[in-house]
Design a protein around this motif. Structure first.
Motif, PDB file in Angstrom:
ATOM      1  N   SER A  68       0.827  -1.203   0.000  1.00 43.80           N
ATOM      2  CA  SER A  68       0.000   0.000   0.000  1.00 43.80           C
ATOM      3  C   SER A  68       0.863   1.255   0.000  1.00 43.80           C
ATOM      4  O   SER A  68       0.559   2.239  -0.686  1.00 43.80           O
ATOM      5  CB  SER A  68      -0.927  -0.010   1.216  1.00 43.80           C
ATOM      6  N   THR A  69       1.973   1.203   0.735  1.00 40.20           N
ATOM      7  CA  THR A  69       2.889   2.345   0.790  1.00 40.20           C
ATOM      8  C   THR A  69       3.580   2.564  -0.539  1.00 40.20           C
ATOM      9  O   THR A  69       3.813   3.707  -0.960  1.00 40.20           O
ATOM     10  CB  THR A  69       3.932   2.135   1.901  1.00 40.20           C
ATOM     11  N   LEU A  70       3.924   1.474  -1.237  1.00 43.01           N
ATOM     12  CA  LEU A  70       4.569   1.600  -2.550  1.00 43.01           C
ATOM     13  C   LEU A  70       3.694   2.343  -3.551  1.00 43.01           C
ATOM     14  O   LEU A  70       4.207   2.888  -4.534  1.00 43.01           O
ATOM     15  CB  LEU A  70       4.895   0.205  -3.105  1.00 43.01           C
ATOM     16  N   ALA A  71       2.382   2.354  -3.306  1.00 43.81           N
ATOM     17  CA  ALA A  71       1.450   3.018  -4.220  1.00 43.81           C
ATOM     18  C   ALA A  71       0.857   4.282  -3.613  1.00 43.81           C
ATOM     19  O   ALA A  71      -0.103   4.833  -4.173  1.00 43.81           O
ATOM     20  CB  ALA A  71       0.335   2.065  -4.614  1.00 43.81           C
ATOM     21  N   THR A 142      -4.001   1.323  -6.943  1.00 40.47           N
ATOM     22  CA  THR A 142      -3.744   0.285  -7.942  1.00 40.47           C
ATOM     23  C   THR A 142      -3.495   0.887  -9.317  1.00 40.47           C
ATOM     24  O   THR A 142      -2.600   0.456 -10.051  1.00 40.47           O
ATOM     25  CB  THR A 142      -4.927  -0.692  -8.011  1.00 40.47           C
ATOM     26  N   SER A 143      -4.273   1.875  -9.675  1.00 38.50           N
ATOM     27  CA  SER A 143      -4.108   2.528 -10.972  1.00 38.50           C
ATOM     28  C   SER A 143      -2.742   3.189 -11.091  1.00 38.50           C
ATOM     29  O   SER A 143      -2.048   3.045 -12.111  1.00 38.50           O
ATOM     30  CB  SER A 143      -5.215   3.564 -11.169  1.00 38.50           C
ATOM     31  N   ALA A 144      -2.341   3.915 -10.051  1.00 39.16           N
ATOM     32  CA  ALA A 144      -1.043   4.591 -10.080  1.00 39.16           C
ATOM     33  C   ALA A 144       0.103   3.589 -10.118  1.00 39.16           C
ATOM     34  O   ALA A 144       1.086   3.776 -10.849  1.00 39.16           O
ATOM     35  CB  ALA A 144      -0.915   5.499  -8.857  1.00 39.16           C
ATOM     36  N   VAL A 179      -0.283  -4.581  -4.788  1.00 36.73           N
ATOM     37  CA  VAL A 179      -1.020  -3.402  -4.320  1.00 36.73           C
ATOM     38  C   VAL A 179      -2.523  -3.665  -4.321  1.00 36.73           C
ATOM     39  O   VAL A 179      -3.229  -3.342  -3.365  1.00 36.73           O
ATOM     40  CB  VAL A 179      -0.686  -2.176  -5.190  1.00 36.73           C
ATOM     41  N   ALA A 180      -3.019  -4.266  -5.400  1.00 32.96           N
ATOM     42  CA  ALA A 180      -4.454  -4.551  -5.504  1.00 32.96           C
ATOM     43  C   ALA A 180      -4.916  -5.482  -4.384  1.00 32.96           C
ATOM     44  O   ALA A 180      -5.935  -5.227  -3.726  1.00 32.96           O
ATOM     45  CB  ALA A 180      -4.760  -5.168  -6.865  1.00 32.96           C
ATOM     46  N   ASP A 193     -13.222  -2.733  -8.024  1.00 33.94           N
ATOM     47  CA  ASP A 193     -12.509  -1.446  -8.004  1.00 33.94           C
ATOM     48  C   ASP A 193     -11.080  -1.603  -8.528  1.00 33.94           C
ATOM     49  O   ASP A 193     -10.607  -0.801  -9.337  1.00 33.94           O
ATOM     50  CB  ASP A 193     -12.442  -0.884  -6.577  1.00 33.94           C
ATOM     51  N   VAL A 194     -10.395  -2.636  -8.043  1.00 32.88           N
ATOM     52  CA  VAL A 194      -8.993  -2.808  -8.438  1.00 32.88           C
ATOM     53  C   VAL A 194      -8.888  -3.346  -9.860  1.00 32.88           C
ATOM     54  O   VAL A 194      -7.942  -3.015 -10.592  1.00 32.88           O
ATOM     55  CB  VAL A 194      -8.243  -3.711  -7.435  1.00 32.88           C
TER      56      VAL A 194
END
Length: 247
Positions: A68-71, A142-144, A179-180, A193-194
């Motif tokens: 989550s932090t990576l994104a 997730t998109s980023a 991330v997803a 969503d993901v």
């Protein structure tokens, strides 16, 4: 190339595809939240959310936090800027840095505009992160992550062919998947969503690759630079005729 030609090419290769992507994302959001929300497989999303929340543990909490932090916005922006700057200093050209920056920025724009239209509540489970003031559809993290890390992997695939480089490609491509899963595990997003965010991020990478990385597409400056370089090369390789003295 005239400015009007450049503007027309930008409209055709960038603006129109991005507008179609935005329309598709909004349509997909409306289908998920208004039309097909009582149809399988969307009817089992709540069960998936509850199952993920029930399986939480200390180790998985830490792993999900890493992804989550990576994104996160701060990491995405900082990584994009640093990688783009490094690419420019290494390659001494603008195409690769512009491609990566544009892909990340475009997915953010499509994500933001989509959330203004689609109002979806986050999963009805305990949330492990603070909820930003945006809709649950789609997942911005997730998109980023898809646009950034898949974009970097594509640039590496275009230049490096070693076994080690291929391993890094797969690791980079796996980051958005992590991330997803992490965002769903932490109760921040539904599965749809993901999945929609993969579409957003990947499509932005494709649009910018076709527009910026494709060297068959001339944006005027490249053509002028090529002509100038050809002239300089011809001048440097031309040897003057030897001087002759009169008899």
């Amino acid at each position: 190339m005239a400015a009007t030609d450049v503007a027309a090419r930008i409209a055709k290769r960038v603006v129109l595809p991005v507008a179609l992507l935005l329309a598709g994302m909004i349509l997909l959001g409306l289908l998920v939240t208004k039309v097909l929300n009582h149809t399988w497989p969307f009817t089992v999303e709540d069960s998936v959310n509850r199952e993920l929340a029930a399986d939480r543990s200390g180790d998985l909490n830490n792993v999900s936090l890493v992804f989550s932090t990576l994104a996160s916005t701060q990491v995405i922006v900082a990584t994009t800027v640093l990688v783009a700057l490094g690419l420019f200093l290494w390659l001494r050209r603008w195409r690769e840095p512009l491609f990566l920056t544009a892909a990340v920025a475009t997915q953010a724009l499509v994500f933001f505009l989509t959330t203004l239209v689609i109002d979806r509540h986050r999963p009805d489970v305990p949330h492990m992160d603070a909820s930003p003031p945006t809709s649950s559809f789609p997942s911005g993290h997730t998109s980023a992550a898809t646009a950034l890390y898949v974009g970097i992997a594509l640039l590496m695939a275009m230049r490096a062919r070693s076994t080690g480089a291929k391993a890094i490609w797969w690791l980079l491509i796996a980051v958005p998947v992590g991330v997803a899963l992490g965002r769903m595990y932490r109760g921040m997003h539904h599965p749809s969503d993901v999945l929609a965010s993969f579409v957003n991020g990947t499509t932005c990478v494709i649009i910018m690759a076709r527009s910026v990385l494709d060297r068959s597409v001339s944006w005027g400056r490249d053509r002028l630079s090529g002509v100038g370089k050809a002239r300089r090369t011809a001048a440097a390789t031309t040897t003057p005729a030897p001087a002759t003295s009169g008899s």
